[in-house]
Design a protein around this motif. Structure first.
Motif, mmCIF file in Angstrom:
data_model
loop_
_atom_site.group_PDB
_atom_site.id
_atom_site.type_symbol
_atom_site.label_atom_id
_atom_site.label_comp_id
_atom_site.label_asym_id
_atom_site.label_seq_id
_atom_site.Cartn_x
_atom_site.Cartn_y
_atom_site.Cartn_z
ATOM 1 N N LEU A 64 0.849 -1.098 -0.172
ATOM 2 C CA LEU A 64 -0.042 0.086 -0.057
ATOM 3 C C LEU A 64 0.905 1.131 -0.211
ATOM 4 N N LEU A 65 1.841 1.243 0.872
ATOM 5 C CA LEU A 65 2.563 2.326 1.015
ATOM 6 C C LEU A 65 3.723 2.503 -0.344
ATOM 7 N N TYR A 66 4.075 1.434 -0.700
ATOM 8 C CA TYR A 66 4.866 1.431 -1.915
ATOM 9 C C TYR A 66 4.287 2.071 -3.028
ATOM 10 N N GLU A 67 3.042 1.647 -3.286
ATOM 11 C CA GLU A 67 2.219 2.250 -4.287
ATOM 12 C C GLU A 67 1.797 3.743 -4.248
ATOM 13 N N ALA A 68 1.616 4.312 -2.994
ATOM 14 C CA ALA A 68 1.726 5.541 -2.729
ATOM 15 C C ALA A 68 2.772 6.400 -3.052
ATOM 16 N N ASN A 69 3.927 5.740 -2.838
ATOM 17 C CA ASN A 69 5.246 6.386 -2.924
ATOM 18 C C ASN A 69 5.785 6.368 -4.335
ATOM 19 N N VAL A 70 5.472 5.398 -5.104
ATOM 20 C CA VAL A 70 6.306 5.173 -6.592
ATOM 21 C C VAL A 70 5.183 4.937 -7.689
ATOM 22 N N GLY A 71 3.810 4.769 -7.091
ATOM 23 C CA GLY A 71 2.682 4.507 -8.167
ATOM 24 C C GLY A 71 2.673 5.448 -9.220
ATOM 25 N N LYS A 72 2.952 6.661 -8.902
ATOM 26 C CA LYS A 72 2.393 7.774 -9.767
ATOM 27 C C LYS A 72 3.393 8.230 -10.644
ATOM 28 N N GLN A 73 4.891 7.607 -10.564
ATOM 29 C CA GLN A 73 6.139 8.088 -11.064
ATOM 30 C C GLN A 73 6.167 7.503 -12.633
ATOM 31 N N PRO A 74 6.594 8.355 -13.274
ATOM 32 C CA PRO A 74 6.555 7.763 -15.067
ATOM 33 C C PRO A 74 7.315 6.966 -15.257
ATOM 34 N N GLU A 75 8.426 6.493 -14.534
ATOM 35 C CA GLU A 75 9.479 5.502 -14.873
ATOM 36 C C GLU A 75 9.618 4.732 -13.518
ATOM 37 N N LYS A 76 9.068 3.411 -14.007
ATOM 38 C CA LYS A 76 9.046 2.360 -12.896
ATOM 39 C C LYS A 76 10.402 1.886 -12.385
ATOM 40 N N PRO A 77 10.707 1.755 -11.194
ATOM 41 C CA PRO A 77 12.085 1.573 -10.573
ATOM 42 C C PRO A 77 12.377 0.070 -11.107
ATOM 43 N N THR A 78 13.732 -0.125 -11.212
ATOM 44 C CA THR A 78 14.178 -1.478 -11.279
ATOM 45 C C THR A 78 13.865 -2.439 -10.049
ATOM 46 N N LYS A 79 13.969 -3.746 -10.184
ATOM 47 C CA LYS A 79 13.780 -4.541 -9.372
ATOM 48 C C LYS A 79 14.589 -4.208 -7.882
ATOM 49 N N VAL A 80 16.041 -3.775 -8.120
ATOM 50 C CA VAL A 80 16.873 -3.461 -7.132
ATOM 51 C C VAL A 80 16.450 -2.334 -6.244
ATOM 52 N N GLN A 81 15.969 -1.212 -7.145
ATOM 53 C CA GLN A 81 15.701 0.215 -6.658
ATOM 54 C C GLN A 81 14.176 -0.164 -5.918
ATOM 55 N N GLY A 82 13.445 -0.969 -6.399
ATOM 56 C CA GLY A 82 12.084 -1.248 -5.749
ATOM 57 C C GLY A 82 12.286 -2.039 -4.362
ATOM 58 N N ASP A 83 13.337 -2.943 -4.466
ATOM 59 C CA ASP A 83 13.438 -3.474 -3.248
ATOM 60 C C ASP A 83 13.914 -2.711 -2.178
ATOM 61 N N ILE A 84 14.960 -1.559 -2.426
ATOM 62 C CA ILE A 84 15.453 -0.513 -1.603
ATOM 63 C C ILE A 84 14.450 0.118 -1.046
ATOM 64 N N VAL A 85 13.234 0.690 -1.751
ATOM 65 C CA VAL A 85 12.155 1.366 -1.369
ATOM 66 C C VAL A 85 11.355 0.453 -0.343
ATOM 67 N N ARG A 86 11.165 -0.697 -0.744
ATOM 68 C CA ARG A 86 10.392 -1.609 0.138
ATOM 69 C C ARG A 86 10.938 -1.877 1.663
ATOM 70 N N LEU A 87 12.307 -1.882 1.544
ATOM 71 C CA LEU A 87 13.019 -2.218 2.899
ATOM 72 C C LEU A 87 12.885 -0.893 3.542
ATOM 73 N N ASN A 88 13.001 0.290 3.069
ATOM 74 C CA ASN A 88 13.032 1.592 3.637
ATOM 75 C C ASN A 88 11.452 1.428 4.394
ATOM 76 N N ILE A 89 10.424 1.278 3.620
ATOM 77 C CA ILE A 89 8.947 1.245 4.097
ATOM 78 C C ILE A 89 8.962 0.255 5.258
ATOM 79 N N LEU A 90 9.580 -0.870 4.865
ATOM 80 C CA LEU A 90 9.151 -1.976 6.092
ATOM 81 C C LEU A 90 10.065 -1.407 7.316
ATOM 82 N N SER A 91 11.173 -0.947 7.263
ATOM 83 C CA SER A 91 11.701 -0.377 8.472
ATOM 84 C C SER A 91 11.049 0.836 9.187
ATOM 85 N N ARG A 92 10.203 1.628 8.366
ATOM 86 C CA ARG A 92 9.398 2.553 9.239
ATOM 87 C C ARG A 92 8.381 1.994 9.844
#
Length: 369
Positions: A64-92
């Motif tokens: 849910l938070l991942y989509e709210a943060n990156v869902g509207k970005q025109p360029e989708k993150p790579t798998k590695v970039q996405g994992d970094i974002v998810r790790l940060n969200i999970l830490s929060r």
């Protein structure tokens, strides 16, 4: 755009051991590392990404938070970039769950009445259809929004009880700060103490809006309606600082009631619209709604703002005997100490908690994909 910001961070320390102790510690660290890596194989449900004292944090929460943060970005993150974002969200989310469990033990969880009151404030600027559109744009359900509100209010109550109520800034400390930073209070030209309410037409994640209501206009039409609603409420007697804290979209000052501090006359004159309006004010008065222009394109309107003149001061040295100087220093010292204590408090609670981060273990085991 006129703004102010302060940042804080902590440092790390390294320790030296004598040779015999270092050898023993090395064996212990190696054993712990092997245990940690082998722990990646521990059994858990696939939709559980972490646990805090046995309470699961679900994949759906992170999604849910991942989509709210990156869902509207025109360029989708790579798998590695996405994992970094998810790790940060999970830490929060882990940190948030630690704080919520602590608050529950102290009977500080926000009540249903508190949540409904805050929810009504969030809904105030919108029609029912517009409010539903806001939820959809943020990938939120009403229940999820209520939970976010409850967590925010609970965190505030916890920090006020455990930290802010215990911070005492003494007169001696204020004097010491003034003597060490006297040049900060020497005004080379007239200064204007302003507060600001800002609304932008730039679509962004509401969680980054900086205000208590997570209120964010997503286009120019919404920005105009929102700033007009706020202007009407100001004219009807609502408190400027309260409205700024709840609705202003400048994260650098909304939490402080929109207080921008003292701005020099020269800096104000760099924006003719703002200077033209502020220069006509007496302390306590507010400007009409003013356009805010892009930094690189002074013809492109990116939002709207209302300013309040809190005070103005001629050039010269402000003395410690000035109540405004004392209040400014007291606030600075209180805020910096509160931030330090919040960081230390969370680290302490995290040390005491039993946290298992299955998602991090999986990434470490399988490597970048």
């Amino acid at each position: 755009m006129l703004s102010r910001s302060i940042s804080h961070r902590k440092s790390a320390f390294a320790f030296r051991f004598s040779r015999p102790v270092r050898a023993v510690v090395g064996v212990a660290v190696l054993a712990a590392s092997v245990a940690a890596i082998s722990g990646c194989n521990r059994a858990h449900k696939a939709d559980v990404l972490a646990t805090v004292n046995g309470k699961p944090i679900m994949k759906s929460q992170v999604d849910l938070l991942y989509e709210a943060n990156v869902g509207k970005q025109p360029e989708k993150p790579t798998k590695v970039q996405g994992d970094i974002v998810r790790l940060n969200i999970l830490s929060r989310l882990i940190n948030e769950e630690i704080l919520m469990q602590r608050a529950a033990k102290m009977n500080l969880v926000a009540s249903n009445e508190d949540v409904e009151s805050r929810l009504n404030e969030i809904k105030a600027p919108f029609t029912p259809d517009e409010f539903q559109k806001q939820l959809a744009q943020q990938h939120l359900t009403l229940d999820a929004l209520k939970q976010q509100i409850r967590n925010q209010l609970t965190e505030q109550k916890l920090f006020n009880k455990e930290i802010n109520s215990k911070i005492d800034v003494t007169d001696d400390q204020i004097t010491a700060y003034y003597n060490a930073h006297k040049a900060e209070f020497n005004l080379p030209q007239p200064q204007f103490h302003l507060a600001q309410i800002l609304v932008t037409n730039i679509p962004e994640n509401a969680k980054n809006s900086g205000n208590l209501q997570n209120s964010k206009a997503m286009n120019d039409a919404e920005a105009k309606r929102k700033i007009q609603m706020l202007d009407d409420r100001l004219k009807n007697g609502d408190d400027f600082g309260t409205l700024a804290s709840n609705f202003s979209e400048n994260p650098q000052n909304s939490s402080n009631g929109g207080d921008m501090g003292f701005i020099s006359q020269q800096e104000l004159q760099s924006d003719p619209d703002v200077w033209g309006a502020v220069s006509k004010l007496s302390p306590g008065e507010i400007t009409p709604v003013l356009p805010v222009y892009a930094t690189q394109d002074h013809k492109k309107v990116i939002g709207y703002a209302i300013y309040k003149l809190l005070d103005k001061e001629g050039a010269g040295q402000l003395e410690l005997s000035d109540p405004r100087v004392q209040q400014s220093i007291r606030q600075r010292l209180h805020e910096s100490r509160s931030q330090l204590m919040q960081n230390a408090y969370l680290e302490m609670l995290r040390d005491q908690a039993h946290v298992v981060n299955y998602y991090a273990e999986s990434i470490f085991k399988n490597g970048p994909q």
